[in-house]
Design an enzyme around this catalytic site. Structure first.
Site, PDB file in Angstrom:
ATOM      1  N   ALA A 105     -42.109  29.652  -4.801  1.00 29.84           N
ATOM      2  CA  ALA A 105     -43.469  29.785  -4.274  1.00 29.84           C
ATOM      3  C   ALA A 105     -43.775  28.742  -3.210  1.00 29.84           C
ATOM      4  O   ALA A 105     -44.927  28.342  -3.042  1.00 29.84           O
ATOM      5  CB  ALA A 105     -44.463  29.688  -5.415  1.00 29.84           C
ATOM      6  N   ARG A 163     -16.952  33.049 -13.116  1.00 27.39           N
ATOM      7  CA  ARG A 163     -16.043  32.701 -12.022  1.00 27.39           C
ATOM      8  C   ARG A 163     -16.740  31.938 -10.898  1.00 27.39           C
ATOM      9  O   ARG A 163     -16.073  31.474  -9.973  1.00 27.39           O
ATOM     10  CB  ARG A 163     -15.375  33.959 -11.474  1.00 27.39           C
ATOM     11  CG  ARG A 163     -14.323  34.554 -12.403  1.00 27.39           C
ATOM     12  CD  ARG A 163     -13.502  35.624 -11.702  1.00 27.39           C
ATOM     13  NE  ARG A 163     -14.322  36.730 -11.247  1.00 27.39           N
ATOM     14  CZ  ARG A 163     -14.635  37.793 -11.990  1.00 27.39           C
ATOM     15  NH1 ARG A 163     -14.193  37.857 -13.248  1.00 27.39           N
ATOM     16  NH2 ARG A 163     -15.378  38.777 -11.512  1.00 27.39           N
ATOM     17  N   ASP A 174     -41.828  28.457 -21.726  1.00 23.86           N
ATOM     18  CA  ASP A 174     -42.917  29.413 -21.956  1.00 23.86           C
ATOM     19  C   ASP A 174     -42.431  30.809 -22.347  1.00 23.86           C
ATOM     20  O   ASP A 174     -43.239  31.685 -22.654  1.00 23.86           O
ATOM     21  CB  ASP A 174     -43.833  29.494 -20.730  1.00 23.86           C
ATOM     22  CG  ASP A 174     -43.121  29.941 -19.458  1.00 23.86           C
ATOM     23  OD1 ASP A 174     -41.902  30.200 -19.514  1.00 23.86           O
ATOM     24  OD2 ASP A 174     -43.789  30.020 -18.406  1.00 23.86           O
ATOM     25  N   ASP A 205     -44.469  22.784 -15.101  1.00 23.01           N
ATOM     26  CA  ASP A 205     -44.631  23.371 -13.761  1.00 23.01           C
ATOM     27  C   ASP A 205     -46.008  24.027 -13.653  1.00 23.01           C
ATOM     28  O   ASP A 205     -46.195  25.020 -12.956  1.00 23.01           O
ATOM     29  CB  ASP A 205     -43.525  24.383 -13.474  1.00 23.01           C
ATOM     30  CG  ASP A 205     -43.328  24.647 -11.987  1.00 23.01           C
ATOM     31  OD1 ASP A 205     -43.919  23.910 -11.167  1.00 23.01           O
ATOM     32  OD2 ASP A 205     -42.607  25.602 -11.642  1.00 23.01           O
TER      33      ASP A 205
END
Length: 429
Positions: free
Chosen positions: A180, A267, A288, A313
């Site tokens: 964002a 990989r 969350d 956050d």
């Protein structure tokens, strides 16, 4: 995770004017001397384990005595001059250290980018839910806005002990994993850019998220490390070896594990195993159930025992109703507690609180209570050396222990909801 509505949590104001008044009260409290008080008949939970019948005595913002059994408390209270009026009977409630969030952007409709008022209101929103200390995360912005926002955090930090400093989540991010963040503001961490930010921060910058594959990233990581700023690998397209080189260059944190980075592949291991296998590195995790779904969360909790840091956050919509919000200059819509950019649907932070992160870890994910509490207290403090006496916090953070800061919470036994909060010896809730 859809958060409890504020009206469901006793003692949490909901109206804007009430929240503004609460924010002002909390800010003013730090101009007053800390209280002398005791807490008795508690169930202590911290990184060392669980101890029933616990008690503590606090004075001058520090835990000065601690033990078990009510009889021992009476003798200690007499020694320290703590009378019944200043004794809090926990009636068996959980006694934990105050939560420490090192990655959050806002709450109560405000962001830490919104100047002094934004810092004051957003901090109150987290304080009322048990986050007694906070690193204020700042979103990617043009450089003049970034430097101004750093100075605002620096000024607030000098006035109150609950603000530990700033986290810059950008502008040194990969455009392929920008999340964002405004792509127009992303740039390479040249030495000139690094010096500009360090000068503006004037000692308040605690951590910075960097994509280590950027041209000047390795040198920037070293410059930040030399300035005692923790570089965090995140918002990155780095492969495994690039991440290894970043940690060898001095990076000591991974920004929100799994999010905004290449996924695990057998990989193409990517940056995640590089962080997991390096004992020098702490790992942020958003619990969350939305940023990382529960089956993967349960697996991730075993990746790096006692190096996992719960973060939120959290953005401005935290502890607020669903609806339209801003993240920096970008439009966000919150639906069922989940924040996404209006423009492209990208996840735009969270509405999580550390109160909910710890609760989910214990009650939904089956994490041992002492480990869950450690991930929100002692381990984030260790990232910056705040688990030891230091110039920023004075007394160490992260344990309910003699000599540690009087940052303590009382939690409900059944649902782990925060009921009472003390920060630096001041009662806040």
């Amino acid at each position: 995770m859809h958060q409890d509505s504020p009206s469901e949590l006793p003692g949490i104001p909901t109206a804007p004017h009430e929240r503004a008044a609460t924010a002002e009260r909390i800010a003013r409290s730090f101009a007053l001397p800390p209280e002398a008080f005791g807490i008795v008949n508690a169930t202590r939970v911290d990184a060392r384990g669980i101890l029933p019948d616990s008690w503590i005595i606090c004075s001058d913002g520090v835990i000065v005595d601690a033990g078990a059994t009510a009889a021992d408390f009476k003798a200690a209270a007499a020694r320290h001059g703590i009378d019944d009026e200043h004794t809090h009977d926990a009636h068996g409630m959980l006694l934990t250290p105050g939560y420490v969030d090192i990655h959050a952007h806002g709450a109560w409709g405000m962001s830490f980018d919104d100047g002094a008022d934004g810092i004051r209101v957003a901090r109150a929103g987290h304080m009322m839910h048990g986050t007694t200390r906070q690193v204020c995360s700042l979103i990617t912005n043009p450089f003049d806005a970034l430097t101004a926002n750093l100075r605002n955090v620096r000024d607030a930090m000098r006035e109150r002990p609950d603000i530990l400093g700033a986290h810059l989540e950008g502008p040194f991010l990969s455009p392929l994993h920008k999340g964002a963040h405004d792509p127009a503001c992303l740039c390479d961490p040249t030495p000139e850019h690094v010096e500009t930010l360090l000068d503006a921060a004037d000692g308040c910058l605690r951590q910075i998220t960097i994509a280590p594959e950027l041209p000047h990233a390795m040198r920037a990581i070293g410059m930040f490390a030399n300035a005692s700023v923790v570089a965090a690998v995140g918002h990155t397209d780095a492969d495994y070896m690039t991440a290894v080189r970043a940690f060898d260059a001095g990076a000591r944190l991974m920004t929100h594990l799994f999010n905004a980075m290449p996924s695990l592949h057998h990989r193409k291991p990517g940056p995640i195993p590089a962080a997991v296998e390096d004992p020098r590195v702490a790992i942020e995790l958003i619990t969350d159930g939305f940023h990382v779904q529960d089956p993967v969360l349960r697996m991730a909790l075993g990746f790096a025992p006692r190096r996992t840091v719960f973060v939120t956050d959290a953005m401005a919509a935290t502890d607020c109703p669903d609806g339209p919000y801003k993240l920096g200059g970008l439009d966000v819509r919150v639906v069922d507690g989940h924040a996404r950019l209006v423009s492209n649907g990208a996840i735009a932070g969270s509405t999580l609180l550390l109160e909910g992160a710890v609760r989910r870890a214990v009650l939904n994910l089956g994490m041992a209570p002492a480990d869950a509490v450690a991930a929100a207290t002692l381990i984030p403090a260790q990232v910056f050396g705040f688990d030891r006496p230091n110039a920023v916090t004075g007394a160490p953070l992260g344990l309910v222990c003699r000599g540690y800061a009087a940052d303590v919470l009382l939690l409900d036994l059944a649902d782990w909801a925060v009921r009472h909060v003390w920060c630096a010896g001041r009662r806040q809730r």
